[in-house]
Design an enzyme around this catalytic site. Structure first.
Site, short mmCIF file in Angstrom:
data_model
loop_
_atom_site.label_atom_id
_atom_site.label_comp_id
_atom_site.label_asym_id
_atom_site.label_seq_id
_atom_site.Cartn_x
_atom_site.Cartn_y
_atom_site.Cartn_z
N GLU A 85 -17.67 -30.51 4.13
CA GLU A 85 -17.74 -29.04 3.97
C GLU A 85 -19.57 -28.52 4.33
OE1 GLU A 85 -14.84 -26.96 2.04
OE2 GLU A 85 -16.31 -24.89 2.81
N LYS A 280 -10.08 -23.38 -5.55
CA LYS A 280 -10.95 -24.34 -4.91
C LYS A 280 -12.72 -24.76 -4.73
CE LYS A 280 -11.16 -25.79 -0.22
NZ LYS A 280 -13.08 -25.72 0.73
N ASP A 296 -12.31 -40.87 -9.69
CA ASP A 296 -11.23 -40.63 -9.39
C ASP A 296 -10.74 -38.58 -8.84
OD1 ASP A 296 -8.32 -40.08 -8.19
OD2 ASP A 296 -7.44 -41.83 -9.68
C1 MEV Z 1 -14.73 -22.43 0.61
O1 MEV Z 1 -14.55 -23.83 1.11
C2 MEV Z 1 -14.27 -21.82 -0.70
C3 MEV Z 1 -14.83 -20.64 -0.68
O2 MEV Z 1 -13.44 -19.96 -0.13
C4 MEV Z 1 -14.82 -20.81 -2.35
C5 MEV Z 1 -14.34 -18.58 -3.05
O3 MEV Z 1 -13.65 -18.07 -2.07
O4 MEV Z 1 -14.73 -18.17 -4.16
C6 MEV Z 1 -16.03 -20.07 -0.27
#
Ligand code: MEV
Length: 449
Positions: A85, A280, A296
């Site tokens: 990413e 995430k 892992d």
């Molecule tokens: C993108 O990979 C992650 C975000 O969406 C995390 C968040 O919204 O805190 C930018």
């Protein structure tokens, strides 16, 4: 018409490629060439990768980057990250530098215990099983002595074994639950081997005990397996500073930034839709280092999300407080990691990553990875609560768009330069590219009526 195949794993690599290209790529030599193009030029290195898994056809590249300037518990690290990413490494680096000027990350290892179970069914009298367990408990330790010798020499081993009555949750369901200290190894093989021996001991002893008239059939072992949920293998990483030292970017005052930032964290604490995205973002920083250090990431992901739900609702892994004039932001995260065993001495890039981190202990790696997760979360929230996320994200994504368009190096330079002070969007990038080449912009047709 596609054909199924028997014995695919027994074919040579070339024969596998031939079968795949024949079945799915119209025998295209181009597909086979692509797979071969990604082989390592050194045959020995390629063989090493071939043997990591079954049915290897080629390698799958992911960028290996580094986020420098992480000050963690007073020590300076350049953190290795393997991730595709575009904005993750940039965001981690930005946060690292930000907190470098404000005291860095401070971590605490809260606990390092891992858990495994023998899941079994027993239909008889509960008290009889409990008395039996008490009588044979020591045998679980003695029967596993050869398995645990090395681990005990390193200061780890089996910490406890208990019998758990789970019959209220499922008819006749019992567990042997064992706790392990696996020192610097992730310990999955060690734990599973011990559990399988516990199962054998349990079955042997129950057969030999005349009180159980059904012999070994008095119990049915369903399975023996470690748990990837590790709520007792947890690390805390935190940053803090005086509110006046905060810089929210984009002209926002330190006080407003602190307040808005804290609200954003609070929303992730109470709203699962937001918590999922919030976490995430944390996992962007966690997984990239977990992968680069040969650990892992599926196990880590599974543990983190269960941990995030431990109070009955999925919630934020990070927290924020404003007390008096102090801003504090922290994460508690379960991380079952290894810095010995597994891929750590096998995968050349993993070895490199660990060496770059000065060969940390598993505890130290927990601190590093928790800090990387927190840094990532800080960067995301800082952007979200001020400029918005797309400004930085699309800037990093611009090169992906230009690569898709097969722009030349000069074209990329010109277009990146053009967007320096502008908002990037996919269509704006395509338009600029077409203008530069003097070609018409593609017409977009909507599929929606
Ligand atoms: C993108 O990979 C992650 C975000 O969406 C995390 C968040 O919204 O805190 C930018």
């Amino acid at each position: 018409m596609r054909k199924a195949i028997k014995g695919f794993s027994k074919l040579s690599k070339e024969a596998k490629i031939e079968w795949i290209t024949d079945q799915y790529f119209n025998q295209s030599e181009e597909a086979a060439t692509l797979l071969r193009k990604y082989w390592h030029k050194d045959a020995k290195t390629q063989k090493l990768h071939d043997e990591f898994i079954e049915n290897t056809l080629s390698n799958f590249y992911t960028p290996f980057g580094v986020a420098p300037n992480f000050k963690i518990d007073g020590k300076l690290y350049a953190i290795p990250m393997a991730i595709e990413e575009s904005s993750v490494v940039a965001a981690a680096s930005k946060s690292a530098s930000y907190w470098l000027e404000r005291g860095g990350f401070k971590t605490t290892i809260i606990s390092t215990i891992k858990i495994g179970h023998v899941h079994f069914i027993y239909e008889g009298d509960s008290q009889k099983l409990k008395d039996f367990f008490k009588k044979i408990k020591q045998l679980f330790y003695t029967d596993t002595e050869s398995l645990t010798a090395n681990m005990r020499a390193r200061g780890g081993g089996i910490e406890s074994i208990v019998l758990k009555d789970k019959t209220a949750d499922m008819d006749n369901y019992w567990q042997l639950e064992a706790q392990f200290d696996t020192c610097d190894s992730m310990g999955a093989n060690f734990i599973n081997s011990c559990l399988e021996q516990f199962s054998q001991t349990l079955q042997r002893e129950i057969k030999a005990d005349s009180r159980f008239t059904l012999g070994e059939q008095a119990i049915e072992v369903v399975m023996c397996i470690l748990s990837n949920y590790t709520p007792e293998c947890v690390v805390r990483s935190e940053v803090s500073c005086k509110i006046s030292e905060l810089d929210g970017d984009a002209g926002i005052s330190p006080e407003d930034f602190a307040r808005k930032f804290q609200r954003a964290v609070r929303i992730a604490e109470i709203e699962p839709y937001r918590a999922t995205t919030h976490n995430k973002g944390i996992m962007n920083g966690v997984d990239a280092v977990v992968i680069a250090t040969g650990n892992d990431f599926r196990a880590v992901e599974a543990a983190c999300h269960t941990y995030a739900s431990r109070n009955g609702q999925y919630s934020s892994l990070s927290h924020c407080s404003i007390e008096g004039d102090t801003f504090r932001f922290w994460i508690d995260i379960p991380l079952a990691l290894g810095t010995v065993g597994g891929l750590t001495s096998l995968h050349p890039m993993v070895k490199f990553a660990l060496e770059m981190l000065e060969n940390p202990s598993a505890d130290e790696l927990m601190s590093i990875i928790a800090s990387s997760g927190l840094a990532q979360n800080f960067a995301a929230l800082r952007a979200l609560t001020t400029t918005g996320i797309q400004k930085g994200h699309m800037k990093m994504h611009l090169l992906n768009i230009l690569n898709q368009l097969e722009a030349t190096a000069d074209e990329k330079d010109t277009i990146v330069n053009f967007f320096k002070d502008k908002v990037v969007s996919h269509s704006a990038a395509v338009n600029k590219f077409c203008e530069l080449r003097g070609i018409p912009t593609p017409q977009v047709t909507s599929k929606k009526s």
